[in-house]
Scaffold this motif. Structure first.
Motif, short mmCIF file in Angstrom:
data_model
loop_
_atom_site.label_atom_id
_atom_site.label_comp_id
_atom_site.label_asym_id
_atom_site.label_seq_id
_atom_site.Cartn_x
_atom_site.Cartn_y
_atom_site.Cartn_z
N THR A 109 0.83 -1.20 0.00
CA THR A 109 0.00 0.00 0.00
C THR A 109 0.87 1.25 0.00
OG1 THR A 109 -1.77 -1.15 1.18
CG2 THR A 109 -1.80 1.25 1.23
N ALA A 110 1.92 1.26 0.81
CA ALA A 110 2.81 2.42 0.87
C ALA A 110 3.45 2.70 -0.48
CB ALA A 110 3.88 2.20 1.94
N ARG A 111 3.91 1.67 -1.15
CA ARG A 111 4.52 1.86 -2.47
C ARG A 111 3.51 2.42 -3.46
NH1 ARG A 111 7.29 -4.04 -2.37
NH2 ARG A 111 9.37 -3.50 -1.61
N ASP A 174 12.39 2.00 4.66
CA ASP A 174 12.96 2.36 3.36
C ASP A 174 13.72 1.18 2.76
OD1 ASP A 174 12.02 4.93 3.06
OD2 ASP A 174 13.70 5.84 4.12
N ARG A 175 14.42 0.42 3.59
CA ARG A 175 15.12 -0.77 3.08
C ARG A 175 14.12 -1.75 2.46
NH1 ARG A 175 17.84 -0.64 8.38
NH2 ARG A 175 19.85 0.38 8.15
N GLN A 176 13.00 -1.96 3.15
CA GLN A 176 11.99 -2.88 2.63
C GLN A 176 11.42 -2.36 1.31
OE1 GLN A 176 9.16 -4.54 5.66
NE2 GLN A 176 10.22 -3.12 7.01
N ARG A 177 11.12 -1.07 1.25
CA ARG A 177 10.54 -0.50 0.04
C ARG A 177 11.48 -0.61 -1.15
NH1 ARG A 177 8.98 5.41 1.56
NH2 ARG A 177 8.35 5.45 -0.63
N HIS A 178 12.79 -0.61 -0.87
CA HIS A 178 13.78 -0.68 -1.95
C HIS A 178 14.39 -2.08 -2.08
CE1 HIS A 178 13.50 3.68 -1.21
NE2 HIS A 178 13.78 3.78 -2.50
N LEU A 179 13.75 -3.07 -1.45
CA LEU A 179 14.16 -4.47 -1.57
C LEU A 179 15.59 -4.70 -1.11
CD1 LEU A 179 12.55 -5.28 -5.05
CD2 LEU A 179 11.54 -5.52 -2.78
#
Length: 211
Positions: A109-111, A174-179
């Motif tokens: 959802t955030a992405r 942020d780490r999760q969002r950028h894999l």
């Protein structure tokens, strides 16, 4: 200043099975399509008519706000902080918050919503206020109680809440969002939560307890 959303009609959202279906429909659709969700789509997913939604909730904005408020009600914070419960309550809050951010639906959802910000700025801003803004307000109010009771040094409670949330989340979301590699186990998140809370409590310790 963020305008308050229109109020839903009185008695519009009892905690019954129909409201649960509507709430689940909103959350699922936002995870799939972001903020660009229509009342027609919500009604179809929830198995009711669009007219029923407007009669019960008043508007799409009021419905979205109510669903966000339901989520805020699930946040675990005691009614009032005490010397014996302060650290335990904040660590539990931090662990819950990190677990929520690690959920695939939250991340997706955030992405999606971030990508829609330029196209739907008002809707994205309203969603931010309903979730992050409401979380800051609730945490700030709780920290203010702790300050008034002498459990934390006196300072701006809402600035303290923003600082605390930043310490809890760190760069991991942020780490999760950028894999990128991140704290992907409950144990790693719990260890970080304790570290963040202990660091915050040292920084905001009342003068009498400083060594």
């Amino acid at each position: 200043m963020q305008a308050s959303p229109p109020s839903a009609p009185a008695g519009a959202a009892p905690d019954d099975a129909r409201h649960q279906r509507v709430r689940d429909a909103v959350r699922a659709l936002v995870a799939e399509f972001g903020v660009n969700v229509s009342m027609d789509a919500i009604a179809a997913r929830a198995g009711c008519s669009k007219q029923t939604l407007y009669a019960r909730y008043g508007s799409k904005q009021a419905l979205m706000h109510l669903v966000a408020s339901d989520g805020m009600a699930a946040i675990r914070l005691p009614p009032a902080p005490t010397a014996g419960s302060l650290r335990k309550a904040l660590v539990a809050f931090a662990e819950d918050h990190l677990a929520h951010l690690a959920e695939p639906r939250t991340l997706g959802t955030a992405r999606l919503v971030t990508a829609q910000a330029a196209e739907f700025p008002e809707e994205v801003a309203a969603m931010y206020q309903d979730y992050v803004g409401a979380l800051l307000d609730r945490l700030g109010g709780w920290l203010q109680q702790a300050m008034r009771r002498g459990l934390l040094r006196h300072d701006d409670p809402h600035c303290a809440a923003e600082l605390l949330l930043g310490m809890i989340v760190g760069l991991d979301f942020d780490r999760q969002r950028h894999l990128a590699p991140h704290r992907d186990t409950p144990e790693a998140r719990s260890q970080w939560a304790a570290f963040a809370i202990d660091s915050f409590l040292r920084a905001f310790a009342p003068p009498a307890s400083r060594t």
